[in-house]
Write an enzyme that holds these catalytic residues in place. Structure first.
Site, short mmCIF file in Angstrom:
data_model
loop_
_atom_site.label_atom_id
_atom_site.label_comp_id
_atom_site.label_asym_id
_atom_site.label_seq_id
_atom_site.Cartn_x
_atom_site.Cartn_y
_atom_site.Cartn_z
N GLY B 464 -43.54 0.98 12.98
CA GLY B 464 -43.82 0.40 14.29
C GLY B 464 -42.76 0.78 15.31
N THR B 465 -41.70 1.42 14.83
CA THR B 465 -40.58 1.74 15.70
C THR B 465 -40.83 2.99 16.52
OG1 THR B 465 -39.66 2.79 13.74
CG2 THR B 465 -38.83 0.61 14.30
N GLY B 694 -32.26 -0.08 15.70
CA GLY B 694 -33.33 -1.07 15.75
C GLY B 694 -32.94 -2.51 15.49
N GLU B 695 -32.02 -2.76 14.56
CA GLU B 695 -31.73 -4.14 14.19
C GLU B 695 -30.61 -4.75 15.02
OE1 GLU B 695 -31.79 -4.72 9.80
OE2 GLU B 695 -32.27 -2.61 9.79
#
Lengths: 205, 728
Positions: B464-465, B694-695
């Protein structure tokens, strides 16, 4: 814990037909029964494991499908008709990933049985575009990056189409409220709101 | 030449497939003849299976088989990335409620589910322990997990704390939480002789392959794992879980393909969670707010079968300049399922650290942003080596200015708007991103066909990234072709090797190999052109050929040109190249500033405004990067204000295993987020200047919310989530 099979046996013809009696008007359902040998459904009882042949109008096409009465519209679409664009996220009406349009209204397809939707016009995400031309909501979702993983997207798109049609897309705050039945765990909410607002303007034009 | 797609806010190339329902996820692929599987799970948390009655289930129409521990062959328990410590259906022991004890196969999904209801299991049950508070034994220090020690000591923290001008001591805590991707975990296994194809909701197709290889004693090349799309994972689909192994085993026994999809409730016991967590933090500082000692002991829930700690204290160890540090990551085994990685594992400990710094700021009378500047470090606290290209100070400045931080009311509880107290808070964000292992190296291949189109193959995933899109950008730039001339093929373990899409590792680990493979393909096509008498470029030195828009040009005479299509077409067969490049782990940073409104009588908290600035090195795609910020901020809101898995303390069963009582943020819960990026080339990156990111954007949000609630009300809540009962 073991469950007796009572719920399945309890389906009588009357309960199965109740929701379709008003709308079916013989268009899809009655001919299917009339032309065939007596089916479990027409005999009035359905033993566990027995299926009834029903016709569903999906994306403008009549589709004949054999289902047990306990089969949800969602599982009829995904598992019997191969329309896997509609997603199962929770199977209890909490996430909205399975949202489809039934006679133009948004419905969580995991919370309705397939046999209850004979005679209704069902639209899934696969039936939204006009040939190669995407629906304005689909276009807006791409333009505004209103999805990431895509697992909720079919439901968001269908819900958005109805949200606009209902007249619930007037302001950003209104969209946020009326789109809150569709969870997005990637949390593209800000972009979804922008996409719905944008598509609403286009639809109104 | 460079079309400059990298760095641009390119729209997702898989967008059309996702908005039309055409994208096929692992549970969508039609597999003719597949049976539906359904797990029977334990209703007790501790004890033993003493009796199984399959008769009613087998009598149910459509039920084909019911398998238990008596039926399954003995399998080998894999180690990481199988982190459960045992495989169910291998014996009678029950280690947690919700543990699989049987698997039912039937013709339809309804029959399988009803069949599972009809399997009667008798247990010998023992009283379980479900909470750290109830644990009979004290916490202990588990063995290092994947070579990471659970105790870190630098300098003399005890002495520095005793000698500190200012001391602060506080205890922070957070409950268990579940990932809850919208797509449930699903496995479809299809055996063909001694080979098996598995359609799997996997964040790492090669991780699933390695686990199945160990469990079944099969060579990896007999196993193919497919995950072309993934409906979210957030860490839950990184490790491999029992249902995958059990489905593959059941398909082998039944000699039929089997599809098994977990129910939402089963995802609360079978796919990991963020563990219940306690943190005791003691800080020593100067009167100016400079840290001199950090002493931290954390306690996380462990299971009876697995001792790994996933709530890491990276931030306490590495984020600020502090010479004296002592961290102990302890754990307590409980009768619960094993915990696991969940998006931004450092978030739980980071909440305590960033809240404590806010408390320290008020204690010493220094602005929270200034306090963090005073403790900023450009040196890796663990290795002592300089950190090049860290732009965290820019993040503080950019976000503070955009937010209007200088106008903050000087004392708590000073701003009221109608019925609501208004408060502002901030926190630093920091995340440790992982590197792909060196062996086997991450490898991409690029094939250019006679149509001039490029196909990039790599066994990575798009969770989804935006992996599909970014691969396209990288390859198109390197080749000098339009974006739509590149097709990425991913999510298949038969492709050139790549690692797991977790730990923010995807872009950092695949960018280099994709770029190298594409550059090699470009060079190979240029070499063909300049050697081909039929090419207008024949005889031109290769170094003087540039590529753009699918064409090859003489750099000084652009009238002399050829095209990928023409060159490869004349060559008569595709041009294929590969590329590999290793990468290293590292950090990304940021700052989050936000506003909350707390209702004076109801105690309800709303987050009404958020501004972020992040340093992630080069921004590969501003749209997809911003998506990670929106997601992270919203996850931070969920973490701070609502998400909470509740266990019944007498039965150790989850009492809210659904999405109507495990609350996640909905559209109406989320404010507009203004995101800024410090876009620059990280000099140590092997990913075109980018870092794993991302995180990062969750990490500071819970503390920023708590700090804003304190600013609004004067109430300091140290136990998450901040629910209204804690404010009234």
């Amino acid at each position: 814990m073991p469950e007796p099979s009572r719920p399945a046996r309890a389906h009588t013809r009357r309960t199965v037909l109740k929701s379709t009696a008003v709308t079916a008007a013989g268009t899809a359902f009655l001919p299917a029964v009339a032309r065939a040998e007596p089916t479990a459904l027409s005999r009035g009882t359905i033993a566990p494991g027995e299926s009834a042949e029903i016709t569903l109008s999906v994306n403008g096409r009549d589709r004949v499908v054999a289902v047990e009465p306990r089969v949800t519209l969602l599982d009829a679409l995904r598992e019997r008709l191969g329309l896997t664009g509609t997603k199962k996220g929770c199977d209890r009406g909490e996430c909205g990933a399975c949202t489809v349009l039934v006679d133009g209204e948004r419905v969580k397809s995991c919370l309705t049985l397939a046999v209850m939707r004979q005679g209704s016009d069902i639209t899934t995400v696969e039936g939204l575009a006009d040939g190669d031309r995407l629906h304005p909501v689909q276009e807006a979702f791409i333009r505004h990056d209103a999805f990431q993983c895509g697992a909720c997207t079919s439901g968001q798109v269908m819900s958005a189409v109805a949200c606009i049609r209902e007249g619930h897309a007037g302001t950003e705050a209104e969209i946020r409220e009326w789109m809150s039945g569709n969870l997005c765990r990637c949390a593209c909410y800000q972009n979804i709101v922008a996409a719905v607002a944008d598509a609403a303007r286009e639809v109104r034009r | 030449m460079n079309d400059g797609l990298v760095g641009r806010p390119v729209m997702r190339v898989d967008g059309r497939a996702k908005v039309t329902g055409a994208a096929r996820y692992p549970a969508d692929d039609p597999v003719p003849g597949a049976l539906h599987g359904f797990l029977v799970t334990s209703t007790v948390a501790r004890g033993e299976v003493v009796g199984i009655d399959k008769s009613a289930a087998l009598a149910h129409p459509g039920v084909v088989a019911v398998y238990t521990h008596a039926d399954l062959p003995r399998l080998t328990v894999p180690t990481f990335p199988y982190i459960k410590g045992f495989i169910p259906l291998q014996g009678t022991a029950v280690h947690h409620a919700g543990q699989p004890v049987a698997i039912v196969l039937a013709t339809t999904v309804e029959q399988a589910g009803e069949g599972a209801n009809l399997v009667r299991i008798d247990y010998r049950a023992e009283p379980p322990t479900a909470s750290i508070d109830d644990a009979p034994q004290p916490p202990h220090l588990p063995k290092p997990f994947r070579n990471r020690p659970n105790e870190i000591a630098r300098g003399d923290a005890a002495a520095a704390l005793a000698a500190a001008e200012v001391r602060l001591e506080a205890r922070y805590s957070s409950p268990p939480r579940h990932h809850n991707p919208i797509e449930p975990h699903a496995t479809t296994a299809q055996w063909d002789g001694d080979s098996v194809t598995v359609h799997e909701t996997a964040q790492g197709v090669n991780l699933t392959r390695s686990v199945l290889s160990t469990a079944f004693g099969l060579p990896p090349d007999r196993i193919r794992v497919l995950a072309p799309f993934l409906g979210g994972g957030f860490g839950s689909k990184g490790p491999v879980w029992p249902h995958t192994i059990l489905t593959v085993a059941a398909a082998r026994l039944a000699r039929r393909p089997v599809r098994l999809v977990l129910t939402r409730a089963q995802m609360f016991t079978l796919t990991g969670h963020r563990a219940e967590f306690r943190q005791h933090l003691r800080i020593g500082a100067t009167r100016q707010g400079k840290l001199t000692a950090l002493v931290e002991t954390t306690t996380a829930q462990l299971s009876r079968t697995e001792e790994s700690i996933f709530n890491e204290s990276d931030s306490t160890s590495t984020l600020y300049d502090c010479p004296n540090v002592h961290i102990r990551q302890e754990g307590v085994p409980l009768d619960l399922a094993s915990s696991s990685y969940m998006r931004s594992p450092e978030t739980t400990a980071h909440f305590g650290l960033e809240t404590a710094l806010d408390e320290l700021a008020w204690q010493v009378g220094v602005d929270p942003v200034e306090l963090r500047r005073r403790n900023h470090t450009a040196v890796n606290q663990e290795t002592g080596s300089p950190i090049r290209g860290k732009r965290l100070l820019d993040c503080y400045r950019i976000a503070a200015e955009a937010f209007g931080w200088s106008r903050r009311a000087p004392r708590p509880g000073a701003t009221k708007d109608g019925d609501e107290y208004v408060g502002w808070g901030m926190a630093t964000e920091a995340h440790t991103f992982a590197a792909a292992p060196a062996t086997p190296p991450v490898t991409a291949s690029v094939t250019i066909g006679a149509d001039g189109r490029a196909v990039v193959r790599i066994a990575t995933q798009d969770i989804g990234t935006g992996t599909y899109t970014v691969i396209g950008q990288i390859a198109a730039d390197a080749l000098g072709v339009p974006l739509d001339a590149v097709t990425a093929v991913i999510g298949d373990s038969a492709l050139p090797y790549a690692g797991v899409s977790a730990g923010s590792a995807t872009i950092a680990s695949i960018t280099g190999p994709v770029d190298r493979a594409a550059r090699a393909a470009r060079d190979a096509v240029v070499a063909l052109a300049v050697a081909d008498p039929r090419s207008p470029l024949v005889g031109v030195p290769a170094a003087e050929v540039v590529t753009a828009h699918g064409h090859l040009f003489h750099a000084r005479d652009r009238e002399r040109r050829d095209s990928y299509r023409a060159v490869v077409g004349r060559h008569g067969r595709p041009v294929e190249t590969t590329g590999t490049l290793l990468n290293a782990p590292g950090h990304s940073w940021g700052a989050v500033f936000l506003e909350v409104r707390v209702h004076a009588r109801l105690g309800s908290v709303r987050v009404t405004r958020v501004v972020t600035a992040h340093d992630l090195g080069r921004v590969m795609n501003r749209r997809t990067a911003r998506g990670q910020v929106l997601g992270g901020v919203t996850w931070g809101i969920g973490h701070a204000l609502m998400e909470h898995t509740a266990y019944d303390r007498s039965t150790a069963r989850v009492v809210n295993p659904n999405l109507s009582t495990y609350l996640v943020p909905v559209c109406a819960d989320t404010p507009a987020v203004e995101s800024h990026f410090v876009d620059h080339q990280d000099p140590d990156s092997t990913a075109l200047g980018a870092r794993g990111f991302g995180e990062t954007p969750i990490t500071g949000v819970p503390a920023a919310i708590g700090n804003a609630v304190y600013h609004a009300t004067g109430r300091r809540v140290r136990d998450l989530p901040i629910t209204r009962d804690k404010l009234l």
